[in-house]
Motif scaffolding. Structure first.
Motif, PDB file in Angstrom:
ATOM      1  N   LYS A 346       1.517  -4.603 -10.910  1.00 48.27           N
ATOM      2  CA  LYS A 346       0.155  -5.124 -10.773  1.00 48.27           C
ATOM      3  C   LYS A 346       0.042  -6.110  -9.628  1.00 48.27           C
ATOM      4  N   SER A 347       1.133  -6.853  -9.371  1.00 45.97           N
ATOM      5  CA  SER A 347       1.075  -7.825  -8.290  1.00 45.97           C
ATOM      6  C   SER A 347       1.023  -7.169  -6.921  1.00 45.97           C
ATOM      7  N   LYS A 348       1.375  -5.839  -6.887  1.00 44.66           N
ATOM      8  CA  LYS A 348       1.411  -5.157  -5.600  1.00 44.66           C
ATOM      9  C   LYS A 348       0.346  -4.085  -5.497  1.00 44.66           C
ATOM     10  N   ILE A 349      -0.607  -4.026  -6.410  1.00 41.70           N
ATOM     11  CA  ILE A 349      -1.667  -3.028  -6.343  1.00 41.70           C
ATOM     12  C   ILE A 349      -2.611  -3.401  -5.210  1.00 41.70           C
ATOM     13  N   PRO A 350      -2.899  -2.481  -4.306  1.00 43.42           N
ATOM     14  CA  PRO A 350      -3.740  -2.831  -3.150  1.00 43.42           C
ATOM     15  C   PRO A 350      -5.170  -3.081  -3.548  1.00 43.42           C
ATOM     16  N   SER A 351      -5.772  -3.963  -2.800  1.00 42.61           N
ATOM     17  CA  SER A 351      -7.195  -4.210  -3.006  1.00 42.61           C
ATOM     18  C   SER A 351      -7.990  -3.142  -2.292  1.00 42.61           C
ATOM     19  N   SER A 352      -9.269  -3.202  -2.432  1.00 39.16           N
ATOM     20  CA  SER A 352     -10.128  -2.180  -1.838  1.00 39.16           C
ATOM     21  C   SER A 352     -10.012  -2.133  -0.321  1.00 39.16           C
ATOM     22  N   PRO A 353      -9.977  -3.267   0.390  1.00 44.25           N
ATOM     23  CA  PRO A 353      -9.807  -3.182   1.843  1.00 44.25           C
ATOM     24  C   PRO A 353      -8.503  -2.493   2.239  1.00 44.25           C
ATOM     25  N   GLU A 354      -7.403  -2.745   1.496  1.00 42.46           N
ATOM     26  CA  GLU A 354      -6.132  -2.112   1.836  1.00 42.46           C
ATOM     27  C   GLU A 354      -6.183  -0.619   1.589  1.00 42.46           C
ATOM     28  N   ASN A 355      -6.970  -0.181   0.570  1.00 42.36           N
ATOM     29  CA  ASN A 355      -7.130   1.256   0.358  1.00 42.36           C
ATOM     30  C   ASN A 355      -7.704   1.919   1.598  1.00 42.36           C
ATOM     31  N   LYS A 429       6.122   9.054  -3.253  1.00 46.61           N
ATOM     32  CA  LYS A 429       6.589   8.700  -4.590  1.00 46.61           C
ATOM     33  C   LYS A 429       7.552   7.539  -4.481  1.00 46.61           C
ATOM     34  N   VAL A 430       7.858   6.937  -5.645  1.00 54.53           N
ATOM     35  CA  VAL A 430       8.843   5.864  -5.713  1.00 54.53           C
ATOM     36  C   VAL A 430      10.056   6.406  -6.460  1.00 54.53           C
ATOM     37  N   GLY A 431      11.227   6.314  -5.830  1.00 55.96           N
ATOM     38  CA  GLY A 431      12.438   6.848  -6.430  1.00 55.96           C
ATOM     39  C   GLY A 431      13.148   5.824  -7.288  1.00 55.96           C
ATOM     40  N   SER A 432      14.472   5.948  -7.349  1.00 54.09           N
ATOM     41  CA  SER A 432      15.281   5.060  -8.172  1.00 54.09           C
ATOM     42  C   SER A 432      15.434   3.714  -7.471  1.00 54.09           C
ATOM     43  N   VAL A 433      14.647   2.751  -7.876  1.00 54.59           N
ATOM     44  CA  VAL A 433      14.645   1.415  -7.269  1.00 54.59           C
ATOM     45  C   VAL A 433      14.987   0.405  -8.348  1.00 54.59           C
ATOM     46  N   THR A 434      16.099  -0.304  -8.156  1.00 51.09           N
ATOM     47  CA  THR A 434      16.527  -1.302  -9.142  1.00 51.09           C
ATOM     48  C   THR A 434      16.228  -2.729  -8.708  1.00 51.09           C
ATOM     49  N   LYS A 435      16.047  -2.944  -7.404  1.00 50.50           N
ATOM     50  CA  LYS A 435      15.800  -4.290  -6.885  1.00 50.50           C
ATOM     51  C   LYS A 435      14.647  -4.234  -5.911  1.00 50.50           C
ATOM     52  N   ARG A 436      13.566  -4.940  -6.236  1.00 47.26           N
ATOM     53  CA  ARG A 436      12.368  -4.932  -5.397  1.00 47.26           C
ATOM     54  C   ARG A 436      12.270  -6.263  -4.641  1.00 47.26           C
ATOM     55  N   PRO A 437      12.382  -6.230  -3.312  1.00 47.04           N
ATOM     56  CA  PRO A 437      12.196  -7.476  -2.547  1.00 47.04           C
ATOM     57  C   PRO A 437      10.771  -8.004  -2.707  1.00 47.04           C
ATOM     58  N   ALA A 438      10.658  -9.315  -2.895  1.00 45.45           N
ATOM     59  CA  ALA A 438       9.344  -9.908  -3.090  1.00 45.45           C
ATOM     60  C   ALA A 438       8.488  -9.857  -1.828  1.00 45.45           C
ATOM     61  N   SER A 439       9.119  -9.730  -0.658  1.00 40.68           N
ATOM     62  CA  SER A 439       8.368  -9.756   0.589  1.00 40.68           C
ATOM     63  C   SER A 439       7.765  -8.394   0.946  1.00 40.68           C
ATOM     64  N   VAL A 440       8.114  -7.344   0.218  1.00 45.95           N
ATOM     65  CA  VAL A 440       7.654  -5.996   0.560  1.00 45.95           C
ATOM     66  C   VAL A 440       6.762  -5.472  -0.573  1.00 45.95           C
ATOM     67  N   LYS A 441       5.555  -5.075  -0.212  1.00 41.39           N
ATOM     68  CA  LYS A 441       4.646  -4.432  -1.171  1.00 41.39           C
ATOM     69  C   LYS A 441       4.845  -2.926  -1.112  1.00 41.39           C
ATOM     70  N   VAL A 442       4.912  -2.300  -2.281  1.00 40.82           N
ATOM     71  CA  VAL A 442       5.171  -0.870  -2.368  1.00 40.82           C
ATOM     72  C   VAL A 442       3.966  -0.172  -2.967  1.00 40.82           C
ATOM     73  N   PHE A 443       3.460   0.837  -2.274  1.00 41.07           N
ATOM     74  CA  PHE A 443       2.345   1.657  -2.763  1.00 41.07           C
ATOM     75  C   PHE A 443       2.758   3.128  -2.739  1.00 41.07           C
ATOM     76  N   THR A 444       2.032   3.918  -3.474  1.00 45.08           N
ATOM     77  CA  THR A 444       2.166   5.365  -3.379  1.00 45.08           C
ATOM     78  C   THR A 444       0.864   5.966  -2.872  1.00 45.08           C
ATOM     79  N   ALA A 445       0.960   7.174  -2.296  1.00 51.08           N
ATOM     80  CA  ALA A 445      -0.235   7.815  -1.774  1.00 51.08           C
ATOM     81  C   ALA A 445      -1.244   8.071  -2.877  1.00 51.08           C
ATOM     82  N   ALA A 446      -0.763   8.312  -4.101  1.00 55.32           N
ATOM     83  CA  ALA A 446      -1.685   8.587  -5.213  1.00 55.32           C
ATOM     84  C   ALA A 446      -2.463   7.358  -5.644  1.00 55.32           C
ATOM     85  N   SER A 447      -1.909   6.141  -5.379  1.00 52.35           N
ATOM     86  CA  SER A 447      -2.579   4.923  -5.829  1.00 52.35           C
ATOM     87  C   SER A 447      -3.579   4.396  -4.805  1.00 52.35           C
ATOM     88  N   LEU A 448      -3.637   5.002  -3.622  1.00 51.95           N
ATOM     89  CA  LEU A 448      -4.583   4.512  -2.606  1.00 51.95           C
ATOM     90  C   LEU A 448      -5.973   5.050  -2.844  1.00 51.95           C
TER      91      LEU A 448
END
Length: 448
Positions: A346-355, A429-448
């Motif tokens: 939820k902390s990395k969900i893009p806002s409408s302008p980012e979409n 898509k997002v694969g097997s990720v065990t450690k998410r850096p706080a400085s990088v926001k991750v989105f998928t094409a389906a969530s835009l």
């Protein structure tokens, strides 16, 4: 006498007489009636003494009171002198007591006949002797190279699995299908190879892949090669997948094709949907593959889209959404937020302008397996193929704030993005990720 070494031409003529004549009569008439006719330089007696005219051959046959025969006169004169001498023979009109007629039929070039004999004999020598006894230089090189390749081949494990000599010490290995593939790669200097011998992967090979840092599966471009990869990703630790061109085998590839196929290898995470059989619930030694498979089974695509849409207030739909969730089992309702949180926090969900900023790029890249680098003002500064994304991103020096690509977001890509100061990653898509850096926001094409 005729000297075979100096004879150039043979004058062929035929004679016919009204009476019975014999060979001495014809020879005497030739010498007698041509004497002094052509001068001293072309006198037949002098020419025969000096060897420029050979022995005159006469063959006659008498029948019914008439005589017919042939006359052969060898000559070492030139063409002009031989032609003059031949024409002088036709002036003879009487042999002995009989009237006679001599006619020149043709003049044979002895050297042309010899040349034809030389050509025919040379053909026989070339076909019959060189082909059998003297191999071509390329054949010699191939024979030596083949012997060296066989000597370099070694065997791994108790089952004597064919492999290259560098398989024991190298940190990176290439897994191929059969013994012929290993030989072909040895031919071009690739010595860190081992074969599986078919779809039944030996346990020794599976254990070996878990001890190596980088494992590349290199198979034929047919259905059998695809089945071998499906088995390898289940029981072995595979990092990259390389395929021969469609319809070709690794053992038939030349050096250029082998290098191209290995350069076009793709990380196994990028094609995991194609090769992992999700219906099988058997435990796998490869923890990475098992986690990816389990995550894909637990994550329904519609839920991901619903999370992105829930950020925009829609009061009229909230009561119906709550009513639908009341009918779901309690365990599913508790588990669903965790699954959605793992995919798009939820902390990395893009806002409408980012979409609006990234959706156009994500839409353009669907199905292209390409990646775009964007700067701080969302301008495209570079494009590359997904298979080269890791190496290109690692070596890229210019400023990059966002990476949009048609592939799977992996832990490796995330770590490189954090080191490069990249703020946003947008993947398919997002694969097997065990450690998410706080400085990088991750989105998928389906969530835009």
């Amino acid at each position: 006498m005729q000297n075979a070494d100096t004879t150039k031409y043979i004058i062929h003529s035929k004679i016919s007489a009204d009476g019975i004549i014999e060979r001495p009569d014809i020879v005497g008439a030739i010498f007698g009636q041509t004497e002094g006719l052509l001068g001293s330089d072309l006198d037949l007696r002098d020419l025969q003494k000096t060897g420029r005219i050979g022995r005159i051959e006469v063959v006659v046959n008498a029948k019914a009171g008439k005589t017919k025969g042939t006359i052969l006169i060898p000559s070492s004169l030139d063409k002009v002198e031989t032609s003059i001498l031949a024409a002088s023979l036709e002036t003879i009109d009487r042999v002995g007591p009989c009237s006679a007629k001599i006619e020149i039929t043709h003049i044979e070039d002895v050297r042309a006949t010899k040349r034809q004999q030389i050509i025919e004999r040379a053909k026989f020598i070339f076909r019959g002797m060189f082909d059998e006894n003297l191999p071509e230089s390329q054949e010699i090189a191939d024979e030596v190279r083949q012997s060296v390749r066989v000597e370099e081949m070694q065997y791994f494990g108790k089952n004597k699995i064919p492999c290259g000599p560098a398989i024991f010490d190298s940190d990176a290995i290439i897994v191929v299908e059969g013994r012929a593939d290993v030989l072909n790669l040895l031919k071009y200097g690739i010595k860190n190879t081992i074969c599986v011998g078919g779809t039944n992967v030996p346990p020794e090979v599976a254990e070996l892949t878990k001890k190596k840092d980088t494992v590349t599966a290199f198979t034929d471009g047919d259905r059998g090669g695809e089945l071998i990869i499906k088995e390898l990703v289940q029981i072995a630790n595979v990092d990259f997948i390389a395929r021969a061109p469609d319809g070709k085998s690794v053992e038939d590839l030349v050096q250029k094709e082998i290098v191209r196929s290995l350069r076009q290898k793709v990380p196994v995470e990028q094609v995991i949907d194609k090769y992992v059989i999700r219906d099988q619930a058997a435990p796998s030694d490869n923890g990475r593959i098992s986690r990816v498979t389990k995550r894909k089974e637990r994550r329904p695509a519609p839920d991901v889209k619903r999370v992105g849409a829930s950020q925009v207030p829609r009061p009229s739909r909230e009561p119906r959404a709550r009513d639908n969730r009341k009918n779901e089992p309690r365990e599913e309702r508790e588990e669903e937020p965790q699954t959605e949180q793992a995919v798009v926090p939820k902390s990395k969900i893009p806002s409408s302008p980012e979409n609006k900023r990234f959706k156009g790029h994500a839409t353009d890249l669907i199905g292209t397996f390409s990646a775009r680098f964007l700067d701080g003002e969302d301008n495209v500064v570079n494009e590359t193929a997904v298979r080269d994304l890791v190496s290109t991103l690692k070596d890229y020096e210019a400023e990059v704030k966002t990476v949009v690509f048609d592939g799977v977001v992996t832990q490796r890509i995330l770590d490189i993005a954090a080191d490069k100061g990249i703020e946003c990653l947008i993947g398919a898509k997002v694969g097997s990720v065990t450690k998410r850096p706080a400085s990088v926001k991750v989105f998928t094409a389906a969530s835009l």
